[in-house]
Design a protein around this motif. Structure first.
Motif, PDB file in Angstrom:
ATOM      1  N   LEU A 147       0.565  -1.266   0.296  1.00 21.71           N
ATOM      2  CA  LEU A 147      -0.245  -0.101   0.022  1.00 21.71           C
ATOM      3  C   LEU A 147       0.895   1.176   0.091  1.00 21.71           C
ATOM      4  CD1 LEU A 147      -2.955  -1.001   2.552  1.00 21.71           C
ATOM      5  CD2 LEU A 147      -3.037  -0.726  -0.156  1.00 21.71           C
ATOM      6  N   GLU A 148       1.811   1.135   0.779  1.00 23.28           N
ATOM      7  CA  GLU A 148       2.766   2.392   0.713  1.00 23.28           C
ATOM      8  C   GLU A 148       3.565   2.797  -0.288  1.00 23.28           C
ATOM      9  OE1 GLU A 148       5.815   5.063   1.165  1.00 23.28           O
ATOM     10  OE2 GLU A 148       6.449   3.037   1.252  1.00 23.28           O
ATOM     11  N   HIS A 149       4.153   1.490  -0.904  1.00 25.63           N
ATOM     12  CA  HIS A 149       5.336   1.655  -2.195  1.00 25.63           C
ATOM     13  C   HIS A 149       4.347   1.776  -3.203  1.00 25.63           C
ATOM     14  CE1 HIS A 149       9.112   0.584  -4.165  1.00 25.63           C
ATOM     15  NE2 HIS A 149       8.067   0.123  -4.970  1.00 25.63           N
ATOM     16  N   PHE A 150       3.188   1.152  -3.723  1.00 28.86           N
ATOM     17  CA  PHE A 150       2.442   1.426  -4.806  1.00 28.86           C
ATOM     18  C   PHE A 150       1.432   2.448  -4.873  1.00 28.86           C
ATOM     19  CE2 PHE A 150       4.439  -3.012  -4.847  1.00 28.86           C
ATOM     20  CZ  PHE A 150       5.050  -2.811  -6.175  1.00 28.86           C
ATOM     21  N   LEU A 151       0.695   2.710  -3.755  1.00 30.19           N
ATOM     22  CA  LEU A 151      -0.205   3.746  -3.612  1.00 30.19           C
ATOM     23  C   LEU A 151       0.279   4.989  -2.991  1.00 30.19           C
ATOM     24  CD1 LEU A 151      -3.359   1.582  -2.951  1.00 30.19           C
ATOM     25  CD2 LEU A 151      -2.492   2.275  -5.122  1.00 30.19           C
ATOM     26  N   ASN A 152       1.470   4.984  -2.324  1.00 27.17           N
ATOM     27  CA  ASN A 152       1.918   6.015  -1.527  1.00 27.17           C
ATOM     28  C   ASN A 152       1.111   6.540  -0.753  1.00 27.17           C
ATOM     29  OD1 ASN A 152       4.219   7.683  -1.112  1.00 27.17           O
ATOM     30  ND2 ASN A 152       3.687   9.342  -2.714  1.00 27.17           N
ATOM     31  N   LEU A 153       0.534   5.962   0.130  1.00 19.83           N
ATOM     32  CA  LEU A 153      -0.365   6.374   1.254  1.00 19.83           C
ATOM     33  C   LEU A 153       0.239   7.195   2.192  1.00 19.83           C
ATOM     34  CD1 LEU A 153      -2.922   3.442   1.461  1.00 19.83           C
ATOM     35  CD2 LEU A 153      -3.457   5.598   0.148  1.00 19.83           C
ATOM     36  N   PHE A 193      -0.281   8.080   5.208  1.00 16.84           N
ATOM     37  CA  PHE A 193      -0.530   7.780   6.653  1.00 16.84           C
ATOM     38  C   PHE A 193       0.077   6.422   7.115  1.00 16.84           C
ATOM     39  CE2 PHE A 193      -3.898   5.636   4.300  1.00 16.84           C
ATOM     40  CZ  PHE A 193      -3.972   4.758   5.062  1.00 16.84           C
ATOM     41  N   LEU A 194       0.840   5.938   6.278  1.00 18.21           N
ATOM     42  CA  LEU A 194       1.716   4.647   6.437  1.00 18.21           C
ATOM     43  C   LEU A 194       3.071   5.214   6.545  1.00 18.21           C
ATOM     44  CD1 LEU A 194      -0.070   2.030   4.031  1.00 18.21           C
ATOM     45  CD2 LEU A 194      -0.147   2.073   6.706  1.00 18.21           C
ATOM     46  N   PRO A 195       3.829   4.396   7.470  1.00 19.09           N
ATOM     47  CA  PRO A 195       5.401   4.976   7.533  1.00 19.09           C
ATOM     48  C   PRO A 195       6.008   4.407   6.275  1.00 19.09           C
ATOM     49  CG  PRO A 195       4.617   2.969   9.105  1.00 19.09           C
ATOM     50  CD  PRO A 195       3.180   3.426   8.429  1.00 19.09           C
ATOM     51  N   LYS A 196       6.974   5.096   5.781  1.00 19.75           N
ATOM     52  CA  LYS A 196       8.003   4.757   4.772  1.00 19.75           C
ATOM     53  C   LYS A 196       8.904   3.879   5.335  1.00 19.75           C
ATOM     54  CE  LYS A 196       6.761   8.735   2.014  1.00 19.75           C
ATOM     55  NZ  LYS A 196       5.398   8.304   1.637  1.00 19.75           N
TER      56      LYS A 196
END
Length: 134
Positions: free
Chosen positions: A83-89, A91-94
């Motif tokens: 979710l973070e890597h592909f959707l760049n959300l 609120f998620l930690p990188k």
């Protein structure tokens, strides 16, 4: 069957399976299919092995209490990374994928080691009990 052989087979198969859960993160939506398959597989196998009776009791054993949380952790990491890597959300930690692998090695592998030892012990004791005719 020798307990060390049983342990090695269980540990290797579980480790590879849960590592596949983690690397499914690179498949964008693959982690969601993995968790769906895992849930169906656990439900169907448990239901049929217990013949529909005492289904929830089957989840209250040392192995399920270790292996299932380890599986949930591995797939949760995959979903979070995906979710973070592909959707760049935002609120998620990188977190770099390598950090997930490190966490896998430091947390999930020890859990699987404990589960493998317990499961191999229980299988070997059950096998001896069944062969002794008791």
């Amino acid at each position: 069957h020798h307990p060390i052989k049983i342990f090695l087979i269980l540990f290797i198969l579980n480790s590879v399976s849960l590592f596949f859960n983690l690397i499914s993160a690179w498949g964008i939506i693959l982690p969601f299919f993995v968790i769906l398959y895992m849930g169906i597989n656990i439900g169907v196998v448990m239901y049929h092995s217990l013949e529909g009776k005492f289904y929830y009791v089957g989840l209250i054993n040392p192995v399920a209490m270790l292996e299932l949380p380890a599986a949930w952790l591995s797939i949760t990491m995959a979903i979070q990374f995906s979710l973070e890597h592909f959707l760049n959300l935002s609120f998620l930690p990188k977190i770099a994928f390598e950090q997930y692998v490190t966490y896998f090695l430091k947390t999930i592998i020890p859990i699987l080691l404990m589960a493998g030892i317990i499961e191999a012990f229980l299988i070997s004791k059950t096998d001896k009990f069944n062969h002794s005719g008791q």
